[in-house]
Motif scaffolding. Structure first.
Motif, mmCIF file in Angstrom:
data_model
loop_
_atom_site.group_PDB
_atom_site.id
_atom_site.type_symbol
_atom_site.label_atom_id
_atom_site.label_comp_id
_atom_site.label_asym_id
_atom_site.label_seq_id
_atom_site.Cartn_x
_atom_site.Cartn_y
_atom_site.Cartn_z
ATOM 1 N N TRP A 260 5.094 2.395 2.190
ATOM 2 C CA TRP A 260 4.226 1.610 1.314
ATOM 3 C C TRP A 260 3.999 2.332 -0.002
ATOM 4 O O TRP A 260 4.025 3.556 -0.057
ATOM 5 N N LYS B 180 1.604 1.571 -3.914
ATOM 6 C CA LYS B 180 0.800 0.659 -4.722
ATOM 7 C C LYS B 180 1.628 0.217 -5.926
ATOM 8 O O LYS B 180 2.301 1.028 -6.546
ATOM 9 N N VAL C 199 0.931 -7.640 -8.256
ATOM 10 C CA VAL C 199 -0.375 -7.334 -8.823
ATOM 11 C C VAL C 199 -0.573 -5.821 -8.781
ATOM 12 O O VAL C 199 -0.420 -5.192 -7.731
ATOM 13 N N ILE D 86 -1.979 -3.226 -5.767
ATOM 14 C CA ILE D 86 -1.894 -3.795 -4.412
ATOM 15 C C ILE D 86 -0.781 -3.063 -3.646
ATOM 16 O O ILE D 86 0.327 -2.924 -4.161
#
Length: 148
Positions: free
Chosen positions: A31, A33, A46, A49
């Motif tokens: 993951w 951001k 966005v 996120i």
């Protein structure tokens, strides 16, 4: 044979590094951001996120400091086809997004396309070496090209 996703991300990174951009992280698992520049370039993303997606992570302000280099690196994978039709289609979409963003900001399609095509060919050996490393490590924080 090296994974198509690794080749795709290594192409972004190799061209970015060659153009003097800093590649903070290269990953095909995990993951991250969404950085500001990705939110500016990719519709639907966005900033801030978390997303689970392969990424060539550049400096947060790279689109402000060297937009042409970012767009060239973004379009570059479309000039190195892989054996995966979906990855190739996605690379074409990224190139289209780079040309569209460039056009809206006074950067011509040709100013992006010509160096993306040329550098992808020139850096092919480095791209495959980095892709092989990425396939083994999945996440690389010390991204560099041989000789740089």
């Amino acid at each position: 044979m090296t994974d198509a996703t690794c080749i795709h991300e290594a192409t972004h990174a190799s061209v970015a590094l060659h153009l003097g951009l800093t590649v903070r992280r290269l990953q095909v698992k995990g993951w991250t951001k969404v950085p500001r520049y990705c939110a500016q370039l990719y519709p639907g993303l966005v900033r801030g996120i978390p997303v689970r997606s392969p990424i060539c992570l550049l400096e947060e302000d790279c689109l402000d400091t060297d937009p042409l280099a970012v767009l060239v690196a973004m379009a570059a994978p479309s000039y190195l086809p892989t054996d995966d039709k979906k990855i190739n289609t996605y690379a074409g979409l990224e190139a289209m997004l780079a040309y569209r963003w460039g056009g809206k900001h006074g950067i011509s399609h040709h100013a992006i396309q010509a160096p993306a095509s040329r550098l992808t060919a020139e850096l092919e050996e480095d791209i495959y070496a980095l892709a092989s490393r990425l396939e083994q490590e999945e996440v690389i924080d010390d991204v560099y090209l041989p000789g740089m």
